[in-house]
Design an enzyme around this catalytic site. Sequence first.
Site, PDB file in Angstrom:
ATOM      1  N   ASP A  99      -0.542   1.735   8.519  1.00  0.00           N
ATOM      2  CA  ASP A  99      -1.053   0.924   9.635  1.00  0.00           C
ATOM      3  C   ASP A  99      -0.194   1.021  10.907  1.00  0.00           C
ATOM      4  O   ASP A  99      -0.665   0.727  11.998  1.00  0.00           O
ATOM      5  CB  ASP A  99      -1.133  -0.554   9.229  1.00  0.00           C
ATOM      6  CG  ASP A  99      -2.235  -0.807   8.212  1.00  0.00           C
ATOM      7  OD1 ASP A  99      -2.887   0.159   7.791  1.00  0.00           O
ATOM      8  OD2 ASP A  99      -2.430  -1.973   7.830  1.00  0.00           O
ATOM      9  N   GLN A 129      -7.862   7.923   3.548  1.00  0.00           N
ATOM     10  CA  GLN A 129      -6.884   7.917   4.646  1.00  0.00           C
ATOM     11  C   GLN A 129      -5.443   7.760   4.151  1.00  0.00           C
ATOM     12  O   GLN A 129      -4.500   8.050   4.855  1.00  0.00           O
ATOM     13  CB  GLN A 129      -7.147   6.740   5.593  1.00  0.00           C
ATOM     14  CG  GLN A 129      -8.471   6.788   6.288  1.00  0.00           C
ATOM     15  CD  GLN A 129      -8.875   5.436   6.842  1.00  0.00           C
ATOM     16  OE1 GLN A 129      -8.490   5.077   7.934  1.00  0.00           O
ATOM     17  NE2 GLN A 129      -9.639   4.678   6.087  1.00  0.00           N
ATOM     18  N   ARG A 130      -5.305   7.211   2.947  1.00  0.00           N
ATOM     19  CA  ARG A 130      -3.952   6.845   2.502  1.00  0.00           C
ATOM     20  C   ARG A 130      -3.291   7.901   1.622  1.00  0.00           C
ATOM     21  O   ARG A 130      -2.084   7.889   1.423  1.00  0.00           O
ATOM     22  CB  ARG A 130      -4.015   5.509   1.778  1.00  0.00           C
ATOM     23  CG  ARG A 130      -2.986   4.566   2.322  1.00  0.00           C
ATOM     24  CD  ARG A 130      -3.250   3.160   2.028  1.00  0.00           C
ATOM     25  NE  ARG A 130      -3.153   2.851   0.618  1.00  0.00           N
ATOM     26  CZ  ARG A 130      -3.435   1.648   0.116  1.00  0.00           C
ATOM     27  NH1 ARG A 130      -3.821   0.687   0.919  1.00  0.00           N
ATOM     28  NH2 ARG A 130      -3.331   1.407  -1.155  1.00  0.00           N
ATOM     29  N   GLY A 132       0.832  -1.214   0.000  1.00  0.00           N
ATOM     30  CA  GLY A 132       0.000   0.000   0.000  1.00  0.00           C
ATOM     31  C   GLY A 132       0.859   1.253   0.000  1.00  0.00           C
ATOM     32  O   GLY A 132       1.844   1.326   0.727  1.00  0.00           O
ATOM     33  N   ARG A 184      13.289  10.700  -2.722  1.00  0.00           N
ATOM     34  CA  ARG A 184      14.118  11.888  -2.993  1.00  0.00           C
ATOM     35  C   ARG A 184      15.419  11.842  -2.168  1.00  0.00           C
ATOM     36  O   ARG A 184      16.509  12.119  -2.671  1.00  0.00           O
ATOM     37  CB  ARG A 184      13.294  13.128  -2.636  1.00  0.00           C
ATOM     38  CG  ARG A 184      13.957  14.451  -2.879  1.00  0.00           C
ATOM     39  CD  ARG A 184      12.938  15.547  -2.548  1.00  0.00           C
ATOM     40  NE  ARG A 184      13.458  16.871  -2.781  1.00  0.00           N
ATOM     41  CZ  ARG A 184      14.110  17.580  -1.885  1.00  0.00           C
ATOM     42  NH1 ARG A 184      14.362  17.059  -0.706  1.00  0.00           N
ATOM     43  NH2 ARG A 184      14.535  18.793  -2.175  1.00  0.00           N
ATOM     44  N   MET A 206      -8.808   2.290   8.558  1.00  0.00           N
ATOM     45  CA  MET A 206      -7.928   1.210   8.098  1.00  0.00           C
ATOM     46  C   MET A 206      -7.121   0.632   9.253  1.00  0.00           C
ATOM     47  O   MET A 206      -7.083   1.182  10.356  1.00  0.00           O
ATOM     48  CB  MET A 206      -7.008   1.717   6.994  1.00  0.00           C
ATOM     49  CG  MET A 206      -7.707   1.806   5.657  1.00  0.00           C
ATOM     50  SD  MET A 206      -6.571   2.228   4.336  1.00  0.00           S
ATOM     51  CE  MET A 206      -7.583   1.879   2.913  1.00  0.00           C
TER      52      MET A 206
HETATM   53  O1  F6P Z   1      -1.594  -1.885   4.608  1.00  0.00           O
HETATM   54  C1  F6P Z   1      -2.147  -0.658   4.405  1.00  0.00           C
HETATM   55  C2  F6P Z   1      -3.605  -0.755   4.063  1.00  0.00           C
HETATM   56  O2  F6P Z   1      -4.059   0.541   3.822  1.00  0.00           O
HETATM   57  C3  F6P Z   1      -4.485  -1.458   5.116  1.00  0.00           C
HETATM   58  O3  F6P Z   1      -4.828  -0.626   6.182  1.00  0.00           O
HETATM   59  C4  F6P Z   1      -5.653  -1.883   4.285  1.00  0.00           C
HETATM   60  O4  F6P Z   1      -6.308  -2.994   4.854  1.00  0.00           O
HETATM   61  C5  F6P Z   1      -5.032  -2.245   2.993  1.00  0.00           C
HETATM   62  O5  F6P Z   1      -3.830  -1.517   2.894  1.00  0.00           O
HETATM   63  C6  F6P Z   1      -5.894  -1.963   1.798  1.00  0.00           C
HETATM   64  O6  F6P Z   1      -5.241  -2.394   0.675  1.00  0.00           O
HETATM   65  P1  F6P Z   1      -5.731  -2.138  -0.805  1.00  0.00           P
HETATM   66  O7  F6P Z   1      -5.444  -0.700  -1.137  1.00  0.00           O
HETATM   67  O8  F6P Z   1      -4.911  -3.068  -1.613  1.00  0.00           O
HETATM   68  O9  F6P Z   1      -7.191  -2.417  -0.831  1.00  0.00           O
END
Ligand code: F6P
Length: 332
Positions: free
Chosen positions: A127, A256-257, A11, A21, A169
């Site tokens: 995570d 969130q990511r 992820g 960088r 997550m």
């Molecule tokens: O490992 C990071 C994470 O964001 C987890 O919190 C989540 O379960 C997973 O990746 C989701 O993965 P994907 O983007 O492949 O659905």
Amino acid sequence: MKTIGVLTSGGDAPGMNPAIRAVVRTASQQNCRVMGVVNGYDGIFDGNIEELGHRSLASIIDRGGTILQSSRCKRMYTPEGVDAARSRLTELGIHGLVVLGGDGSLTGARELARRGMPVVGIPASIDNDLYGTEMAIGVDTATNTIMQLVDRIRDTARSHRRCFLIEVMGRNSGYLALTTAISAGATVAVIPEFRYNMEKIVSMLNHRYQEARDNSIVMLAEGVCSASTFMERMQKAVPEGEFDQEIRITVLGHVQRGGIPTHFDRMLGARFGELAVMGLLQQETGCMTALAKGRATLIDLDQVIGKKKHPAPELIRLARNLKVEFGDAVEL
Ligand code: F6P
């Protein structure tokens, strides 16, 4: 060592770009060149690599995600696949590798190191489930994002005297749910590391509503179950089948990511990227950059992989003292 490869795997996490960088800049300072492996470990098999120079680094410090792209590479799960990746790296002229990613990605890094490829890993996963480091790249940005989103949800919760069940997550880890429950002032945190007591949670929410006519926020880590499943379980736990209070579900998902990396994540990326290159040049391998007592250091991957990271006891105590309900106090 003349040529260092760098890849991002698993992820994506905000702060990966500042780390890339730092790898490129440090390597160049040490008279090495850097080949970016595109699309995670898959890029090794596909020979998808490109030289990263100063021009490739233009305007990446403030970008979330990863300019190198990422994947979850199935071929790295088998010994034959790792053998093939090891040979391919030599064919591609790569003398040392920096791998950014979470648990699965760094397991692959350790396997490559065991086959003689110099590798240093960098923990990068929102995570924060990697053992041996206080923080991984991306965690700070993600927790800030979640906190701000919960603040917004609370506006509606307050206005309508509602309870919100918010799924965040954390596949195996409650770090995001726990820390944002503290920073956003949630009522309940449900995390995979602790057994929850549904009756206690429900009666607490009902009591809170009846007594104070207040809003409540429940932070649920996805590693426990989905919010809809949790809601069903909550409903079953109410004797009359209904809550006094309206409950709404919000699943935050991939918002969130992404996003602009915070100062902390840029600094962590810079520190880890620099240390990874310096480590490789000093013949370090099979290790990972880590934050220990605030210092960037290297730790053996054998001390990391396969170990479960538990929430820090002082974090649990803090949450308890601030009246964040866990249900039962039993750590699993
Ligand atoms: O490992 C990071 C994470 O964001 C987890 O919190 C989540 O379960 C997973 O990746 C989701 O993965 P994907 O983007 O492949 O659905």
